[in-house]
Write a protein that holds these residues in place. Structure first.
Motif, mmCIF file in Angstrom:
data_model
loop_
_atom_site.group_PDB
_atom_site.id
_atom_site.type_symbol
_atom_site.label_atom_id
_atom_site.label_comp_id
_atom_site.label_asym_id
_atom_site.label_seq_id
_atom_site.Cartn_x
_atom_site.Cartn_y
_atom_site.Cartn_z
ATOM 1 N N ASP A 1 0.832 -1.213 0.000
ATOM 2 C CA ASP A 1 0.000 0.000 0.000
ATOM 3 C C ASP A 1 0.862 1.257 0.000
ATOM 4 O O ASP A 1 0.548 2.232 -0.692
ATOM 5 C CB ASP A 1 -0.934 0.008 1.207
ATOM 6 N N GLN A 2 1.950 1.243 0.756
ATOM 7 C CA GLN A 2 2.825 2.423 0.806
ATOM 8 C C GLN A 2 3.527 2.656 -0.533
ATOM 9 O O GLN A 2 3.671 3.799 -0.964
ATOM 10 C CB GLN A 2 3.858 2.266 1.924
ATOM 11 N N VAL A 3 3.937 1.586 -1.172
ATOM 12 C CA VAL A 3 4.575 1.721 -2.488
ATOM 13 C C VAL A 3 3.573 2.302 -3.489
ATOM 14 O O VAL A 3 3.879 3.245 -4.214
ATOM 15 C CB VAL A 3 5.129 0.357 -2.976
ATOM 16 N N ARG A 4 2.376 1.750 -3.484
ATOM 17 C CA ARG A 4 1.362 2.196 -4.443
ATOM 18 C C ARG A 4 0.960 3.655 -4.220
ATOM 19 O O ARG A 4 0.717 4.396 -5.178
ATOM 20 C CB ARG A 4 0.134 1.299 -4.351
ATOM 21 N N GLU A 5 0.900 4.099 -2.955
ATOM 22 C CA GLU A 5 0.573 5.491 -2.648
ATOM 23 C C GLU A 5 1.580 6.452 -3.271
ATOM 24 O O GLU A 5 1.230 7.555 -3.666
ATOM 25 C CB GLU A 5 0.568 5.724 -1.137
ATOM 26 N N ARG A 6 2.819 6.027 -3.356
ATOM 27 C CA ARG A 6 3.874 6.915 -3.843
ATOM 28 C C ARG A 6 4.175 6.736 -5.326
ATOM 29 O O ARG A 6 4.685 7.641 -5.963
ATOM 30 C CB ARG A 6 5.138 6.696 -3.023
ATOM 31 N N GLN A 7 3.895 5.535 -5.839
ATOM 32 C CA GLN A 7 4.169 5.271 -7.255
ATOM 33 C C GLN A 7 3.017 4.462 -7.831
ATOM 34 O O GLN A 7 3.013 3.222 -7.773
ATOM 35 C CB GLN A 7 5.507 4.534 -7.413
ATOM 36 N N ALA A 8 2.051 5.171 -8.393
ATOM 37 C CA ALA A 8 0.806 4.546 -8.857
ATOM 38 C C ALA A 8 1.026 3.489 -9.936
ATOM 39 O O ALA A 8 0.187 2.609 -10.109
ATOM 40 C CB ALA A 8 -0.147 5.627 -9.375
ATOM 41 N N PRO B 1 15.761 2.783 -0.922
ATOM 42 C CA PRO B 1 16.578 3.430 -1.956
ATOM 43 C C PRO B 1 15.820 3.578 -3.272
ATOM 44 O O PRO B 1 14.707 3.074 -3.430
ATOM 45 C CB PRO B 1 17.747 2.451 -2.102
ATOM 46 N N GLU B 2 16.458 4.253 -4.215
ATOM 47 C CA GLU B 2 15.912 4.371 -5.570
ATOM 48 C C GLU B 2 15.610 2.980 -6.106
ATOM 49 O O GLU B 2 16.329 2.037 -5.786
ATOM 50 C CB GLU B 2 16.912 5.068 -6.492
ATOM 51 N N PRO B 3 14.563 2.808 -6.841
ATOM 52 C CA PRO B 3 13.707 3.829 -7.431
ATOM 53 C C PRO B 3 12.547 4.267 -6.530
ATOM 54 O O PRO B 3 11.652 4.964 -6.974
ATOM 55 C CB PRO B 3 13.160 3.120 -8.675
ATOM 56 N N PHE B 4 12.574 3.898 -5.265
ATOM 57 C CA PHE B 4 11.477 4.226 -4.353
ATOM 58 C C PHE B 4 11.716 5.557 -3.654
ATOM 59 O O PHE B 4 10.892 6.442 -3.714
ATOM 60 C CB PHE B 4 11.270 3.080 -3.354
ATOM 61 N N ASP B 5 12.815 5.691 -2.960
ATOM 62 C CA ASP B 5 13.244 6.942 -2.331
ATOM 63 C C ASP B 5 12.181 7.542 -1.414
ATOM 64 O O ASP B 5 11.774 8.679 -1.578
ATOM 65 C CB ASP B 5 13.668 7.949 -3.406
ATOM 66 N N PHE B 6 11.740 6.739 -0.442
ATOM 67 C CA PHE B 6 10.838 7.264 0.583
ATOM 68 C C PHE B 6 11.073 6.517 1.883
ATOM 69 O O PHE B 6 11.681 5.453 1.907
ATOM 70 C CB PHE B 6 9.364 7.200 0.138
ATOM 71 N N GLY B 7 10.585 7.111 2.971
ATOM 72 C CA GLY B 7 10.692 6.486 4.282
ATOM 73 C C GLY B 7 9.530 5.520 4.500
ATOM 74 O O GLY B 7 8.386 5.945 4.617
#
Length: 185
Positions: free
Chosen positions: A52-59, A172-178
């Motif tokens: 869910d967190q991944v999808r919120e940041r990268q649809a 890390p990239e390609p995500f780059d979020f906490g």
């Protein structure tokens, strides 16, 4: 339960996988056949929480659960990963044991049995690095921590970072979020 054999061919593995009773996962990691029970509810919730967190940041990305990946390493291998993050539609048309080249992140959650956790901590980490999977995220329920490994080179991950449950863990990239780990258990 882990069944170790010295040299298991793909044909032998596929026959064993096909004969496994419902409720068990069969994998071939570094030449060893691994048999584990299907995951419990907390296990699934952890994977979905991260997805869910991944999808919120990268649809354009999705977490696919219980995907079979070919992890060739130095021996032919097959891993049934708890979660695989890939672009939407990546697995469409792929067989049960899929090509991992489009997978950006693999997630494993340790099972309820401490003795099985070393497989996720060491064997799978090394197999995923050897397969060139860019990021490996381990939710270690026994240690109460999340570990991220990234930048595979020469069959090993060059970097890793750890956070205790409840703390943020930078992906890390390609995500780059906490990554929020507050609800992991």
């Amino acid at each position: 339960m882990t069944v170790a054999q010295s040299e298991v061919t793909l044909d032998e593995f596929e026959a064993f996988d096909a004969a496994a009773p419902d409720g068990f996962h069969v994998e071939l990691i570094n030449g060893r056949v691994l048999v584990t029970p299907a995951p419990d509810g907390d296990h699934d919730e952890n994977v979905m929480y991260i997805g869910d967190q991944v999808r919120e940041r990268q649809a354009g990305l999705r977490m696919y659960q219980e995907r079979g990946l070919v992890v060739p390493a130095y021996r032919a291998g097959r891993a049934r990963v708890d979660g695989a993050v890939a672009p939407v539609g990546y697995f469409r048309g792929q067989p049960s044991w899929s090509d991992p080249s489009g997978v950006l992140l693999v997630v494993e959650v340790t099972s309820g049995r401490e003795q099985d956790a070393e497989v996720d901590r060491v064997d799978k980490r090394d197999a995923y690095a050897q397969a060139g999977l860019p990021v490996y995220l381990l939710v270690d329920r026994h240690r109460g921590e999340v570990v991220v490994h990234w930048e595979p080179e020469g069959g090993r991950y060059l970097h890793s970072a750890t956070a205790l449950f409840g703390a943020k863990l930078h992906l890390p990239e390609p995500f780059d979020f906490g990554l929020d780990t507050a609800e992991l258990a």
